[in-house]
Design a protein around this motif. Structure first.
Motif, PDB file in Angstrom:
ATOM      1  N   SER A  23       0.850  -1.176   0.000  1.00  0.00           N
ATOM      2  CA  SER A  23       0.000   0.000   0.000  1.00  0.00           C
ATOM      3  C   SER A  23       0.888   1.228   0.000  1.00  0.00           C
ATOM      4  O   SER A  23       1.896   1.267   0.705  1.00  0.00           O
ATOM      5  CB  SER A  23      -0.882  -0.011   1.242  1.00  0.00           C
ATOM      6  OG  SER A  23      -1.552   1.199   1.339  1.00  0.00           O
ATOM      7  N   GLY A  30     -10.160   2.406   1.415  1.00  0.00           N
ATOM      8  CA  GLY A  30     -10.988   2.913   0.333  1.00  0.00           C
ATOM      9  C   GLY A  30     -12.345   3.421   0.783  1.00  0.00           C
ATOM     10  O   GLY A  30     -13.214   3.697  -0.029  1.00  0.00           O
ATOM     11  N   GLN A  46     -11.813   8.816   0.237  1.00  0.00           N
ATOM     12  CA  GLN A  46     -10.867   9.033  -0.838  1.00  0.00           C
ATOM     13  C   GLN A  46     -10.135  10.347  -0.646  1.00  0.00           C
ATOM     14  O   GLN A  46     -10.717  11.309  -0.136  1.00  0.00           O
ATOM     15  CB  GLN A  46     -11.606   9.005  -2.166  1.00  0.00           C
ATOM     16  CG  GLN A  46     -11.921   7.570  -2.504  1.00  0.00           C
ATOM     17  CD  GLN A  46     -12.865   7.405  -3.637  1.00  0.00           C
ATOM     18  OE1 GLN A  46     -13.381   8.359  -4.179  1.00  0.00           O
ATOM     19  NE2 GLN A  46     -13.113   6.161  -3.992  1.00  0.00           N
ATOM     20  N   THR A  90      -7.182   3.847  -5.301  1.00  0.00           N
ATOM     21  CA  THR A  90      -8.499   3.663  -4.663  1.00  0.00           C
ATOM     22  C   THR A  90      -9.575   4.512  -5.311  1.00  0.00           C
ATOM     23  O   THR A  90     -10.749   4.239  -5.137  1.00  0.00           O
ATOM     24  CB  THR A  90      -8.460   4.005  -3.167  1.00  0.00           C
ATOM     25  OG1 THR A  90      -7.941   5.333  -3.032  1.00  0.00           O
ATOM     26  CG2 THR A  90      -7.606   3.055  -2.386  1.00  0.00           C
ATOM     27  N   SER A 109     -15.446  -0.051  -4.327  1.00  0.00           N
ATOM     28  CA  SER A 109     -15.119  -0.524  -2.991  1.00  0.00           C
ATOM     29  C   SER A 109     -15.143  -2.053  -2.954  1.00  0.00           C
ATOM     30  O   SER A 109     -14.452  -2.687  -2.175  1.00  0.00           O
ATOM     31  CB  SER A 109     -16.114   0.045  -1.986  1.00  0.00           C
ATOM     32  OG  SER A 109     -17.395  -0.447  -2.256  1.00  0.00           O
ATOM     33  N   LEU A 157     -11.887  -3.411  -4.224  1.00  0.00           N
ATOM     34  CA  LEU A 157     -10.853  -3.126  -3.238  1.00  0.00           C
ATOM     35  C   LEU A 157     -10.967  -4.094  -2.064  1.00  0.00           C
ATOM     36  O   LEU A 157      -9.960  -4.505  -1.475  1.00  0.00           O
ATOM     37  CB  LEU A 157     -11.016  -1.682  -2.752  1.00  0.00           C
ATOM     38  CG  LEU A 157      -9.800  -1.101  -2.063  1.00  0.00           C
ATOM     39  CD1 LEU A 157      -8.641  -1.029  -3.029  1.00  0.00           C
ATOM     40  CD2 LEU A 157     -10.114   0.272  -1.526  1.00  0.00           C
TER      41      LEU A 157
END
Lengths: 572, 309, 241
Positions: free
Chosen positions: A310, A358, A361, A374, A379, A382
């Protein structure tokens, strides 16, 4: 003369086969400070409720034995007198406050007692003054912070002027600062005002030394009872986890006298480092002190740096109400990294997690999770990459069985999972025996593990946890830490937000401290927590100036061994 | 989702009134709006309400309320002319409609509709002022003297509402991260998803209700007769407002008795001015209604008056 | 513990007679007053009287702290269910939640949940002249569902769906009554019909919303609430040794 006298107390909750309290015998003296410790489900809360007359009056169930208050049978006492004599403060402030404004809340109990108006006015005023609630007296209770709410709950009980104050894990939902404030208040009530205190607590660092006597409970029984030193020694001998680090450290050294606070501990420690006392705390000369800090590893040049799990680049975020929660966050979390995020309330920790999940934002900047921005994916997509466990595990539980909870996640994400894999996951989280049980019938620790299973079953690449340690006892906390470490080793990236510095010191591989929407420190725990003013664990404070990089009890023992003139046999 | 209370403390004079004085004053205003049918009276009361809203620094809230009311005013102005055939000055005559008979629109019915629309705006304004002036907790304080249990339920439910709103959004987030997509699918699927959230909330809060009940039980709720905590001081300003309200009401009753303030729309519009008694009574009513506004103005401008009332 | 329904029914009967009597007297004795169109004022008094009567019954009952907490929680949920849907005309899960609460916990709880949900949500949405009427309408929805629960406890899913559907219209008509009494003249069936016609689509939306919510969610929620009702009955067992 005893205030409480409990004789052969046994109690079963309705529809329960297992006794919540099993043959309890106990006396409490007037003015005593009694601390009750033990794991969750050990019967601590039930004991508190029995002493407050709520068990069995409110709950029903099977009750045997006798509880005497001031040599009256508690069950025969009038409820009004009971309310006047015994006050109880519960865990969750949200579930105790009933009125809209602060002043009305304090008066509520007094109204119930049927006191004359002049009397009420005086009591409300005095309590508000004592607890410094006057500035918020006409505030809506909803607008108060968690710490203030719990203080208000305490104030509402104090206004009823009870002789005994029972507190059932009053700090478990609070941040460390508010917890400390509340416990200091309790201490003052005991020392200066002579209240009898019965405190049930999980966070022992701040109250272990305050108690005159400590009860250890397990499976509805009192397994040990005595002064703090004795209990600490006994716990270490029986390898039970319910001792704060300083006491644990000295108990494992088998010293004749057992210091309980950092101050006493540092005096005792001086004897081992007899040469020159503590070295100037702020700029210790690293050469002369035993040093546990890892040597800085030179970065090997890797041709292909693995893609981070990430990555946040210059992320800014402002809530619709105008609060700027994140200011220019740069962060990259690698595969199988275990990151712990510390920081005070409203520092932006939870917002950071929500950005990575997510759920929010970025206003500016970008958040890339598993190679995907994202802002560009839904969603749902994700959710396959990111697992997110919010503070309250109850929000995850609504199906009829534990198994269905797991299947719910899988179905939503369009994933399939073999039956065997589900079984393995459940076994690993130690909830396989509850597979067909309604998750709402489980205890809070078990519920958390069910929620975790429901998240992990999708095999995310990154796991985000928002204050999972809140309200957990030492044992459960340690189990959780070990589990997360194991998962991280297997390749999962873990990002965890907590207030618990001790947990962080014990388990984290990387620590981030946030303040006012920024990251102000980032690095391995030995470096970040060492010598920090506020974010340092007890052991580090104890060894400040004596040794570098001590974070846990094990570290402390190693540091002593390094020092050379270590006279006692280490038993650990 | 965040919900603020309608009431906001602004530190204006009218918010400092004893809740019972404020309630009586607003109650009188409410009665007055339903008392009169005379358009002049209705208009005067409307303007007076505007002044009260100005004194309460609630003009923005008032505007919002009027906008809401306008929709209903349109409805009133449609139903009245369409259904009523009492008026004589017919402007438009329409086709035969099954149940209703012939549709006709008369000048009288339009005027009556307009006057009733104004009355509706007045009523809405009174409630708008109530929302802006009376702290819900203080109103409940009065109510709890007569009905302690019901007042407790209301205050408890109000207190829980923002907490539940927060929990609701947390549950939604938890579901989102488990792959529930709230933005897609047919309305049926969406509704199903939203309803799951309510289900979780219901579960959690019903469990919580037991803890709340326990805490109340431990604080001796229902252990015997209850007393009432009084924290509201009664000041001269409250007495003045009570008197002013009472005076306005008395004036209105007198007006009613003499027939002032009534107006006949059907079968033909009456005279707008039927003598000075109308105006005298109107002035008396307005004097009572506006007394608190004058006090409020004085309270703001003159510091020596502040401590006196 | 839940419904001392004998007393409740007695009071209901007494009250209906009282209302009928009051209206009778008003119409035939004070003909003049009626002609002066002060029905709006009169109806408000009547409504407030009804609500106060219900509250009085509740105050006199031996409600435990558990019952109080449950009513508060249910009304809070029903109230909050109204808020996210405030933008949609008349579609909200509040009515059906109130009906289910009444059905499971009895008429007294049903009435309290209905009225409280309205009062509480209006602290946030704003009180208006409609407040007492809405209180009455929702209160009656809750208590009638409670009576249903007593008289026909095995009403079944279909029956309850229809019951929910009908209350969508009933609610609308009660609200029309307010509108009609206060702002329309002359008061005759025709004008009332017109008012109902004007609100027909809104009422239909309300009724459909209720039915759909009940079909989708009713079973689950009845199950949850019934489970808690059983949990709330305290059982004292023989003393343990």
């Amino acid at each position: 003369m005893f205030l409480f006298k409990v004789e052969n107390l046994t109690y079963y909750y309705p529809e329960s086969e297992r006794p919540a309290l099993n043959n309890i015998n106990l006396t409490v003296k007037e003015g005593e400070f009694l601390l009750v410790i033990g794991g969750s489900g050990s019967g601590k809360s039930s004991l508190a409720r029995a002493l407050a007359g709520l068990v069995p009056d409110f709950y029903g169930g099977k009750f045997g034995g006798k509880v005497f208050f001031n040599s009256h049978d508690l069950r025969k006492m009038d409820r009004r007198n009971l309310g006047k004599e015994i006050g109880i403060v519960f865990q969750d402030p949200e579930k105790q406050l009933v009125m809209l404004s602060v002043e009305a809340e304090i008066a509520f109990g007094l109204e119930n007692l049927g006191l004359p108006p002049e009397d009420m006015l005086r009591r409300v005023a005095e309590v508000m003054g004592f607890l410094n609630l006057t500035p918020v007296k006409s505030e809506f209770t909803t607008n108060l912070s968690g710490g203030q709410k719990q203080k208000l709950a305490l104030a509402a009980i104090l206004a009823m002027q009870p002789r005994v104050l029972i507190l059932d894990e009053p700090t478990s939902q609070l941040d460390p600062m508010s917890a400390e404030e509340l416990l200091n208040l309790v201490k003052r009530l005991n020392e200066e005002m002579g209240y009898t205190i019965i405190l049930i607590e999980q966070r022992l660092e701040r109250c272990f030394h305050l108690a005159d006597r400590i009860l250890v409970m397990e499976n509805g029984r009192i397994v040990k009872e005595g002064p703090a030193e004795e209990v600490a020694r006994w716990e270490v001998e029986n390898s039970l986890p319910f001792v704060p680090p300083v006491a644990r450290f000295f108990a494992s050294l088998q010293q004749p006298r057992l210091p309980l606070t950092i101050k006493e501990g540092r005096q005792a420690l001086g004897r081992y480092f007899s040469v020159s006392g503590p070295q100037g705390g702020h700029q210790p000369s690293r050469q002369t002190l035993p040093n546990l800090l890892r040597k800085p590893v030179k970065k090997k040049k890797v041709l292909l740096e693995p893609e981070p799990a990430s990555q946040l680049k210059d992320v800014w975020f402002t809530y619709p109400n105008g609060r700027e929660a994140l200011r220019g966050i740069n962060l990259s979390v690698k595969k199988s990294e275990f990151v712990v995020v510390l920081g005070e309330n409203a520092a932006g920790k939870s917002t950071l997690l929500k950005q990575m999940a997510g759920l929010l934002q970025p206003g500016r900047g970008s958040v890339v999770v598993a190679g995907k921005d994202t802002r560009k994916i839904s969603s749902r997509e994700l959710a396959r990459e990111v697992g997110y466990l919010a503070q309250n595990p109850n929000n995850y539980l609504f199906c009829d069985t534990v198994e269905q909870e797991l299947l719910f996640t899988l179905n939503n994400l369009g994933l399939s999972c073999e039956d065997r894999a589900v079984e393995i996951l459940l076994e690993r989280l130690d909830i396989a025996r509850y597979r067909k049980v309604n998750p709402r019938d489980l205890s809070s620790g078990e519920r958390q593990r069910v929620a975790l299973a429901a998240v992990l079953v999708a095999r995310p690449k990154i796991l985000l946890l928002d204050e999972p340690t809140r309200g957990l006892d030492y044992r459960l906390k340690n189990e959780l830490g070990l589990l997360l470490r194991e998962l991280a080793q297997e390749g999962l990236s873990v990002v965890l937000v907590t207030h618990d510095v001790e947990f962080c010191a014990e388990h984290a591989a990387r620590v981030i401290i946030m303040f006012d929407g920024r990251i102000i420190a980032d690095g391995p725990p030995e470096e970040i927590l060492n010598g920090s003013l506020f974010y340092s664990p007890q052991m580090n404070r104890l060894f400040k100036g004596y040794a570098q990089g001590v974070l846990t009890v094990q570290d402390g023992i190693r540091a002593l061994a390094l020092n050379g003139d270590f006279p006692y046999v280490v038993q650990a | 989702m965040s919900y603020g209370f309608f009431y906001r403390p602004k530190g204006v004079f009218l918010q400092t009134l004893h809740p019972s004085a404020a309630l009586v004053y607003l109650g009188v205003l409410f009665l007055l709006t339903l008392f009169f049918t005379h358009p002049l009276y209705l208009l005067a009361i409307f303007l007076a309400l505007g002044l009260v809203a100005w004194a309460a620094e609630a003009l923005d809230a008032w505007e919002t309320c009027l906008k809401v009311g306008l929709g209903m005013v349109v409805l009133i102005m449609l139903i009245n002319p369409l259904a009523v055939r009492a008026g004589t000055s017919i402007i438009w005559s329409g086709p035969e409609v099954p149940v209703l008979g012939r549709l006709t629109i008369s000048l009288e019915s339009i005027c009556y509709g307009a006057a009733m629309g104004l009355r509706l705006l007045n009523v809405i304004s009174v409630f708008c002022l109530y929302n802006c002036l009376v702290h819900p907790d203080r109103a409940l304080g009065i109510f709890s003297r007569f009905a302690p249990k019901s007042a407790l339920i209301i205050s408890l439910a109000t207190r829980m509402l923002p907490t539940l709103a927060r929990e609701l959004s947390e549950i939604k987030e938890a579901q989102q991260t488990r792959g529930v997509d709230f933005g897609s699918g047919s309305w049926r699927e969406r509704l199903k998803r939203y309803s799951t959230i309510f289900n979780v909330l219901l579960f959690t809060s019903m469990e919580g209700s037991l803890q709340v009940a326990e805490a109340m039980h431990a604080r001796a709720l229902g252990s015997g007769p209850r007393t009432c905590y009084q924290r509201e001081p009664f000041r001269p300003r409250d007495a003045i407002c009570l008197f002013a309200g009472g005076g306005a009401l008395a004036a209105a009753l007198c007006a009613k008795y003499t027939g002032a303030g009534d107006y006949h729309y059907y079968p033909q519009l009456g005279q707008l001015f039927s003598g000075f008694t109308d105006l005298i009574f109107l002035a008396a009513v307005l004097a009572g209604v506006l007394a608190p506004v004058v006090l409020s103005w004085g309270w703001q401008k003159c510091s020596s008056l502040r401590s006196k009332i | 513990m839940w419904c001392r329904h004998k007393l409740f029914l007695k009071l209901m009967r007494f009250f209906l007679f009282f209302c009928a009597g009051a209206i009778f007297i008003y119409v035939f004795v004070c003909k003049e007053a009626a002609a002066e169109q002060n029905w709006g004022l009169f109806s408000i008094f009547l409504i407030l009287l009804v609500i106060l009567l219900f509250y009085w019954v509740f105050e006199r009952s031996a409600a435990t702290s558990r019952e109080i907490a449950v009513i508060a929680v249910l009304s809070s949920i029903a109230g909050i269910a109204r808020l996210p849907f405030a933008a949609l005309p008349n579609v909200q899960p509040t009515t059906f939640l109130i009906i289910i609460s009444g059905f499971v916990f009895g008429p007294r709880v049903g009435f309290m949940v209905g009225t409280t949900a309205l009062v509480v949500s209006n602290f946030f949405l704003g009180h208006g002249p409609w407040t007492p009427w809405q209180m009455l309408a929702w209160g009656l929805a809750g208590s009638s569902a409670g009576l249903m629960g007593i008289l026909h406890p095995r009403l079944g899913h279909k029956g309850m769906t229809i019951f929910n559907f009908l209350w969508g219209y009933l609610f609308g008509w009660i609200m029309n009554l307010w509108f009609w009494l206060s702002f329309v003249y002359p008061l005759n069936p025709k004008t009332f019909l017109l008012a109902c016609l004007a609100s027909f689509w809104l009422d239909t939306l309300h009724a459909l919303g209720n039915a759909v919510f009940y079909i989708l969610l009713g079973r689950d929620i009845v199950k949850v609430l019934t489970r808690f009702r059983q949990k709330m009955e305290i059982s004292f067992l023989l003393p343990a040794k």
